[in-house]
Design an enzyme around this catalytic site. Structure first.
Site, mmCIF file in Angstrom:
data_model
loop_
_atom_site.group_PDB
_atom_site.id
_atom_site.type_symbol
_atom_site.label_atom_id
_atom_site.label_comp_id
_atom_site.label_asym_id
_atom_site.label_seq_id
_atom_site.Cartn_x
_atom_site.Cartn_y
_atom_site.Cartn_z
ATOM 1 N N LYS A 260 0.828 -1.202 0.000
ATOM 2 C CA LYS A 260 0.000 0.000 0.000
ATOM 3 C C LYS A 260 0.861 1.251 0.000
ATOM 4 O O LYS A 260 0.468 2.269 -0.541
ATOM 5 C CB LYS A 260 -0.836 0.011 1.286
ATOM 6 C CG LYS A 260 -2.250 -0.462 1.082
ATOM 7 C CD LYS A 260 -3.044 -0.126 2.321
ATOM 8 C CE LYS A 260 -4.169 -1.127 2.474
ATOM 9 N NZ LYS A 260 -4.878 -1.038 3.714
ATOM 10 N N ARG A 261 2.006 1.148 0.668
ATOM 11 C CA ARG A 261 2.841 2.330 0.830
ATOM 12 C C ARG A 261 3.307 2.895 -0.522
ATOM 13 O O ARG A 261 3.458 4.082 -0.681
ATOM 14 C CB ARG A 261 4.052 2.011 1.712
ATOM 15 C CG ARG A 261 4.060 2.810 2.980
ATOM 16 C CD ARG A 261 5.223 2.477 3.886
ATOM 17 N NE ARG A 261 5.514 1.049 3.946
ATOM 18 C CZ ARG A 261 6.654 0.514 3.505
ATOM 19 N NH1 ARG A 261 7.580 1.273 2.992
ATOM 20 N NH2 ARG A 261 6.847 -0.782 3.596
#
Ligand code: GLU
Length: 504
Positions: A260-261
């Site tokens: 997600k980062r």
């Protein structure tokens, strides 16, 4: 008959890898005239998220991935089921898991384990310190079954664990990875039934795949280490295991595991950013597979015709945003303008540039109904944006009220105010009298205007520059013909009149 399934856990959103799994299952079913099933794996009550199933169904429907059996969103928004192998939600199938658990226990393929969470934690710590594999140390295997049954009878909390063989290996041929082998001693005595009476994923998954007559299990690589447990369970229950196919991992551009980062992983985020479902499906289809060597744009029908598990790569697939943007632009370019207009409308409303009034869409600035101007706006800019969500900002000037002009900008560097004024006046009269057919496309406008400019002995530069700026008040924009076509006759004439007032 081929039967495959997508079996997500409703944890809140559909991951891009989940969409690929669902799509590959659907393509495989289509390729083999089989059935694609959706099953909801919701036995982990601690991870239950309200509304997650609806969201998942909505996102699958947006992507056009359509299971033939399983839960679906009915027109009234409620969740219904179709198919003869239901229920398709695991929490509604608990009796089946309990029956399988009792069978495994009776056969000695599973045993009761009374170890407390604290003890398990200590065992793990000791194993970590000794750099040993962190698996259950099998303490409760030694309990005489009658004693264990008596303790359970008295209500002592316990789980049910599977008994992995003490020696040998569990082998299978993965349709993507080829022959795979796991040494049994290194595989955990997996918990099958939890203290809360719910099965774990492993038991429920095996029971359901058998019960739903699944022939091929196509799923992410992260489930590969679970497969020996599943095979041992199938055999213990007296069932034939399905064929397994484990899809390659998805990676960030730096080849780390997709996170997600480093970008969006929820399909919904891409939808909200204005990616087209066709582009998204094409994009995820190519994560780990390409039907041919010479192109990247495929219709879903072509993907289904060519789908072949044996051609899927084993190596991880890099998720490239540049490629997704490129594909999205390809689909935008090829899409008829009415269609883009229809799909872009919610993005215009969301941006605040347009608003809904009853069944009409109007300009937020002027209150005027926009009609098919959204379609023309989309057509005007579709080659210059990556996504639908970029269209409103790129075309906001079409929907605004009167523009404000800088005199110098209107005149341009190579002309003067008098000439600019004369040319705009001349164009205003000419355009006002032009036959309605000339407004059909930018091209049909361009031809007579250019001919008129030449016939008058004007230059293109001194005429078209003020014309373009009158319509846009921007230093850069598409050609005046494209913009005039998008604005339509009335708005074009009124903007020229406004610009003339600036030059007066
Ligand atoms: N429920 C599992 C998941 O969330 C399914 C894995 C499988 O397909 O067996 O991915």
């Amino acid at each position: 008959m081929v039967r495959v399934r997508f079996a997500p856990s409703p944890t809140g959103y559909l991951h891009i890898g989940g969409l690929r799994t669902a799509l590959y299952n659907e393509l495989f079913a289509q390729r083999h005239g089989g059935v694609f099933v959706l099953r909801i794996e919701d036995t982990d009550r601690t991870r239950y998220v309200e509304g997650a199933v609806e969201n998942l169904l909505r996102t699958l429907a947006w992507a056009g991935v359509t299971p033939a059996e399983g839960p679906y969103l009915a027109d009234d928004g409620s969740i219904k089921e179709r198919g003869d192998h239901g229920p398709y939600v695991q929490s509604a199938r608990l009796d089946k898991y309990q029956a399988a658990a009792a069978d495994l226990l009776a056969k000695g393929a599973a045993y009761r384990c009374f170890c407390s969470p604290e003890r398990l934690e200590e065992v793990k710590k000791a194993q970590a310190a000794a750099k040993q594999p962190m698996i259950y140390d099998k303490l409760c295997r030694a309990l005489p079954p009658a004693d264990a049954a008596a303790r359970a009878e008295k209500g002592e909390p316990h789980v049910l664990r599977m008994r992995m063989p003490d020696s040998g290996a569990t082998m299978f041929t993965d349709a993507i990875r080829g022959d795979v082998s796991f040494e049994n001693v290194l595989v955990d005595d997996q918990v099958l039934m939890k203290t809360d009476g719910y099965p774990t994923y492993h038991l429920a998954n095996v029971v359901d795949d058998h019960d739903m007559q699944i022939t091929h299990v196509i799923r992410g690589e992260e489930w590969l280490p679970s497969t020996p447990k599943h095979i041992v369970l199938y055999l213990a229950l007296g069932w034939t295991p399905p064929t397994f196919a484990h899809l390659p991992l998805l990676l960030n551009a730096d080849r780390s595991k997709l996170s997600k980062r480093q970008g969006d992983v929820a399909v919904e985020d891409y939808k909200n950013k204005g990616y087209l479902p066709e582009a998204m499906v094409n994009f995820v289809a190519l994560l780990g597979w390409n039907p041919t060597a010479d192109r990247e744009v495929y219709e879903k029908r072509e993907l289904a015709e060519a789908f072949d598990l044996g051609k899927i790569n084993k190596a991880g697939a890099v998720v490239s945003m540049d490629k997704l943007n490129w594909l999205n632009r390809e689909y935008l370019k090829a899409m008829p303008m009415e269609e883009i207009g229809r799909r872009a409308e919610p993005f215009f409303v969301e941006s605040g540039i347009l608003k809904r009034e009853g069944d009409k869409v109007v300009s937020a600035a002027t209150g005027a109904a926009v009609g098919d101007m959204i379609a023309r706006a989309a057509e005007l800019e579709k080659r210059r944006v990556d996504t639908l969500a970029q269209l409103p900002e790129a075309t906001a000037f079409l929907f605004s009220g009167p523009l404000t002009y800088e005199q110098d900008a209107l005149v341009g560097k190579k002309s003067d105010a008098q000439v600019a004024k004369a040319r705009l006046e001349g164009l205003l009269t000419f355009l006002a009298d032009l036959a309605p057919e000339a407004w059909a496309t930018a091209k049909t406008l361009e031809e007579p205007v250019i001919a008129h400019i030449a016939a008058q002995g004007w230059t293109n530069g001194e005429s078209l520059w003020p014309f373009r700026v009158a319509l846009t008040a921007r230093a850069q924009s598409p050609s005046p013909f494209e913009v005039a076509w998008a604005l339509g006759k009335d708005k074009t004439l009124s903007r020229i009149q406004d610009a003339l007032r600036t030059l007066a």
